[in-house]
Design a protein around this motif. Structure first.
Motif, short mmCIF file in Angstrom:
data_model
loop_
_atom_site.label_atom_id
_atom_site.label_comp_id
_atom_site.label_asym_id
_atom_site.label_seq_id
_atom_site.Cartn_x
_atom_site.Cartn_y
_atom_site.Cartn_z
N PRO A 30 -6.61 19.70 -16.07
CA PRO A 30 -6.68 21.10 -15.59
C PRO A 30 -6.24 21.28 -14.14
CG PRO A 30 -8.72 20.45 -16.70
CD PRO A 30 -7.89 19.21 -16.59
N ASP A 31 -6.49 20.27 -13.29
CA ASP A 31 -6.16 20.44 -11.86
C ASP A 31 -5.20 19.35 -11.38
OD1 ASP A 31 -6.52 22.03 -9.57
OD2 ASP A 31 -7.98 20.63 -8.73
N SER A 32 -4.61 18.61 -12.32
CA SER A 32 -3.77 17.45 -11.94
C SER A 32 -2.62 17.88 -11.03
CB SER A 32 -3.17 16.78 -13.17
OG SER A 32 -4.17 16.45 -14.09
N ARG A 33 -1.94 18.93 -11.44
CA ARG A 33 -0.72 19.30 -10.72
C ARG A 33 -1.04 19.68 -9.27
NH1 ARG A 33 3.58 22.64 -13.98
NH2 ARG A 33 3.29 20.75 -15.19
N ARG A 34 -2.06 20.53 -9.10
CA ARG A 34 -2.42 20.98 -7.75
C ARG A 34 -2.90 19.79 -6.92
NH1 ARG A 34 -6.90 22.59 -4.55
NH2 ARG A 34 -8.24 21.53 -6.06
N ARG A 35 -3.77 18.97 -7.51
CA ARG A 35 -4.36 17.86 -6.76
C ARG A 35 -3.26 16.89 -6.27
NH1 ARG A 35 -8.33 18.29 -5.58
NH2 ARG A 35 -9.73 18.24 -7.34
N ILE A 36 -2.35 16.54 -7.16
CA ILE A 36 -1.31 15.57 -6.79
C ILE A 36 -0.30 16.20 -5.84
CG2 ILE A 36 0.56 14.13 -7.68
CD1 ILE A 36 -1.13 13.86 -10.29
N SER A 37 0.08 17.45 -6.11
CA SER A 37 1.12 18.05 -5.25
C SER A 37 0.57 18.33 -3.85
CB SER A 37 1.71 19.30 -5.89
OG SER A 37 0.74 20.30 -5.96
N ASN A 38 -0.69 18.73 -3.75
CA ASN A 38 -1.27 18.94 -2.41
C ASN A 38 -1.33 17.63 -1.63
OD1 ASN A 38 -1.62 21.60 -2.99
ND2 ASN A 38 -3.86 21.59 -2.95
N ARG A 61 0.85 -1.20 0.00
CA ARG A 61 0.00 0.00 0.00
C ARG A 61 0.88 1.25 0.00
NH1 ARG A 61 -4.45 1.15 4.65
NH2 ARG A 61 -2.89 2.41 5.71
N THR A 62 1.93 1.22 0.78
CA THR A 62 2.82 2.39 0.84
C THR A 62 3.41 2.68 -0.54
OG1 THR A 62 3.36 1.92 3.13
CG2 THR A 62 4.91 3.32 1.93
N GLU A 63 3.83 1.63 -1.24
CA GLU A 63 4.39 1.84 -2.58
C GLU A 63 3.35 2.40 -3.53
OE1 GLU A 63 7.86 -1.59 -2.81
OE2 GLU A 63 5.77 -2.20 -3.02
N MET A 64 2.12 1.91 -3.41
CA MET A 64 1.06 2.43 -4.29
C MET A 64 0.80 3.91 -4.01
SD MET A 64 -1.73 -0.63 -4.65
CE MET A 64 -1.46 -1.59 -3.17
N LEU A 65 0.75 4.27 -2.72
CA LEU A 65 0.49 5.67 -2.37
C LEU A 65 1.65 6.56 -2.82
CD1 LEU A 65 -1.13 5.22 1.17
CD2 LEU A 65 -2.26 6.01 -0.92
N GLU A 66 2.87 6.06 -2.64
CA GLU A 66 4.02 6.86 -3.06
C GLU A 66 4.03 7.04 -4.58
OE1 GLU A 66 6.94 5.76 0.70
OE2 GLU A 66 7.36 4.86 -1.25
N ASP A 67 3.67 6.00 -5.30
CA ASP A 67 3.59 6.13 -6.77
C ASP A 67 2.52 7.15 -7.16
OD1 ASP A 67 5.61 4.37 -7.23
OD2 ASP A 67 4.34 2.69 -7.83
N LEU A 68 1.39 7.10 -6.45
CA LEU A 68 0.30 8.04 -6.75
C LEU A 68 0.76 9.48 -6.51
CD1 LEU A 68 -2.73 8.63 -7.33
CD2 LEU A 68 -3.15 8.28 -4.88
N PHE A 69 1.38 9.71 -5.36
CA PHE A 69 1.75 11.08 -5.01
C PHE A 69 2.97 11.58 -5.78
CE2 PHE A 69 -0.27 9.84 -0.73
CZ PHE A 69 -1.54 10.17 -1.21
N GLU A 70 3.70 10.65 -6.37
CA GLU A 70 4.83 11.05 -7.24
C GLU A 70 4.38 11.18 -8.69
OE1 GLU A 70 7.95 11.93 -6.46
OE2 GLU A 70 7.46 11.73 -4.34
N GLY A 71 3.09 10.95 -8.94
CA GLY A 71 2.57 11.08 -10.31
C GLY A 71 2.93 9.91 -11.20
N ARG A 72 3.33 8.78 -10.60
CA ARG A 72 3.75 7.62 -11.40
C ARG A 72 2.60 6.66 -11.71
NH1 ARG A 72 8.56 7.74 -7.82
NH2 ARG A 72 7.43 6.34 -6.43
N SER A 73 1.46 6.85 -11.06
CA SER A 73 0.33 5.96 -11.37
C SER A 73 -0.89 6.82 -11.68
CB SER A 73 0.06 4.99 -10.22
OG SER A 73 -0.20 5.68 -9.03
#
Lengths: 254, 310
Positions: free
Chosen positions: B280-288, B95-107
């Motif tokens: 349109p909001d990908s960058r803000r959503r993922i970076s927040n 789960r940690t790897e999946m969340l890290e991939d999500l928040f790094e924009g890799r998934s």
């Protein structure tokens, strides 16, 4: 809605506003909790607190007017305490506030179980069941994280920030003496504050948390009742968000 | 009993015969990889969907409404919680790897959650249009779903999404029967959310889509999208709203003479952009989300450091 004295209304207003503020502040953590299980737990607590606020407002605000009353008053007309209003934008602050507020809240409800106001005792009994879980959640969480040195330092810094306003939760509502005399509530804020302060000091000692001794000693020093008429600096932005949508069209039903 | 198969044909025969795959089975790596990717995408979408909806919760125009939207968003986070567990049990990523991939924009996650909710009416549009699209697509997965743990959690998820869809309908009716300001707000929200909701189903399925072949999906994307359009065009029009599509028309001869609503040709570029984190909001959503995850790392570290050995 039942017939209530002015003292009873003032007493319930202060508690309802506290519950509304704390529920809304907790709600701001939805999706941002430190891990998914905690996100779900803290969101449930937020919903409980908002439910308590609604049940209390319902006792003295006409049906159909609760939302406008809860969201559209002028800041000076709210009677919430500083502890409930604090923004607490980081998890350490939110956790410490949750611990201090919920332990006080349980005592406040316990003093309403024997209320002579119709339905209030039953509501308090029900709310106390919620609060047993809330307090347990906060205490277990704090106890667990302070076992880690870095987290302990964070919690101690958060305590230094929150403790100075913690006793604001015991600021007596307007006319509290009359409310006690009328049997609305069975104990004064001052007497409950002493119980709470002893409990918190015992927990701080038990966990070995380093806090300014003056702050710990001052936990049962109550601010004057007039402080419930003033909002903290962080309130304005919060207040704007509360009323942002409902004020778009005051005639609308959302 | 643990199943194993000698080759993909053998596995396909098992699937075609109504077989269900369980985590301890020696499933083909192709199946494990594809199904894991699908469930991870679903989990990410539930979590990011919750983050999209959370933005307007502090401004909910009622205390009870705030409770309701909290409960709904809590459901979405809860779905993510269940789905990450199912995905993690497949042994591909923790789960940690999946969340890290999500928040790094890799998934990846659903296109609709790369858009910003601009007004409270967007919150309603999400509840009405997006939850309905998600419900239709998840129900179609639940219908056959050959991966046992996924099917079991989908039973609960689909039930809750159905409830969200009804909630969206109720909220929309309030705006429909409401004031001019409310109706205008919803029309503007519909203009923003109609196409992303339609695009959520994705382009036409590849005829050899392994997820269809392995009965994870029970219907191709185009069938689900078509059914959605047939249901929601007349509903929205009956409420007096305009679908933002100048070429939308009812073709009497379509669907073997039964007639059907036909839209403009769908522009898939916006969907493709979201899959590259360029919405349109990908960058803000993922970076927040990433910043918050980093800010609360100390809590997870403390709990790990103080864990009692099993």
């Amino acid at each position: 809605m039942i017939e209530l004295s002015e003292a009873a209304k003032a007493y319930l207003l202060a508690f309802a506003d506290d519950e509304h503020m704390i529920g809304s502040r907790h709600a701001n953590w939805i999706g941002l909790g430190p891990f998914l299980e905690e996100d779900l737990a803290f969101c449930s607590i937020a919903q409980d607190e908002l439910g308590h606020a609604l049940a209390l407002y319902d006792m003295f605000v006409p049906t159909g007017e609760i939302d406008r009353f809860a969201l559209l008053r002028e800041p000076a007309d709210y009677r919430s305490c500083a502890l409930a209003e604090l923004e607490c934008p980081t998890w350490d602050l939110a956790l410490v506030r949750h611990w201090l507020y919920d332990s006080a809240e349980a005592l406040r409800w316990s003093a309403l179980v024997g209320s002579e106001v119709d339905d209030l005792g039953a509501l308090a009994t029900q709310a106390l069941r919620d609060e047993a879980f809330h307090a347990q959640h906060a205490e277990m969480f704090v106890e667990r994280v302070v076992g880690d040195r870095a987290a302990r330092s964070r919690i101690e810094r958060a305590l230094a920030e929150v403790l100075p306003v913690a006793s604001s939760v015991w600021t007596p509502p307007d006319g509290e003496e009359t409310a006690v005399a009328e049997g609305v509530v069975t104990r004064s804020s001052a007497s409950l504050a002493m119980v709470w302060a002893d409990q918190i000091r015992t927990q701080l000692d038990g966990l070995g948390l380093a806090v300014d001794p003056q702050l710990a000693q001052g936990l049962d020093e109550l601010p004057p009742a007039s402080t419930r008429h003033h909002r903290i600096n962080q309130f304005d932005r919060f207040h704007t968000s509360l009323g942002e949508v409902i004020s778009l069209d005051p005639s609308a039903i959302w | 009993m643990t199943h194993s198969w000698t080759n993909l044909d053998d596995f396909q025969t098992y699937i075609d015969g109504g077989g269900i795959v369980e985590p301890n089975d020696r499933m083909p790596e192709e199946f494990r990889s594809e199904v894991f990717r699908f469930i991870e995408f679903h989990a990410n979408s539930e979590l990011m969907g919750g983050l999209t909806e959370r933005d307007w919760i502090p401004r909910a125009p009622g205390v009870r409404l705030k409770q309701i939207f909290l409960a709904k968003t809590q459901d979405e986070i809860g779905h993510a919680h269940l789905l990450y567990q199912v995905a993690a049990d497949m042994g591909v990523k923790s789960r940690t790897e999946m969340l890290e991939d999500l928040f790094e924009g890799r998934s990846r996650f659903h296109n609709v959650f790369h858009y910003k909710a601009v007004t409270w009416a967007d919150q309603i549009a999400i509840a009405y249009l997006v939850d309905a699209a998600a419900f239709a697509s998840q129900r179609a997965v639940f219908a056959e779903c050959t991966y046992g743990p996924y099917k079991r959690v989908l039973k609960r998820i689909v039930a809750e999404e159905g409830f969200h869809m009804r909630h969206g309908e109720e909220m929309l009716l309030r705006l429909t029967e409401g004031t001019d300001i409310q109706r205008t707000m919803f029309q503007e929200a519909l203009d923003r959310w109609w196409w992303p909701a339609v695009q959520l189903f994705g382009p036409d399925s590849d005829p050899d889509d392994p997820l269809l072949r392995w009965k994870i999906k029970s219907q191709p994307n185009e069938q689900l999208r078509h059914a959605y359009i047939q249901k929601y065009v007349p509903l929205l029009q009956s409420y007096g709203f305009t679908i933002p599509d100048p070429n939308l028309h009812f073709d009497e001869s379509a669907d073997d003479g039964k007639g059907a609503w036909v839209t403009s040709e769908i522009d898939w570029e916006p969907l493709i952009a979201t899959m590259r984190q360029g919405g349109p909001d990908s960058r803000r959503r993922i970076s927040n989300a990433a910043a918050n995850y980093a800010d609360t790392a100390w809590v997870r570290a403390a709990l790990e450091a103080t864990a009692v050995p099993a």
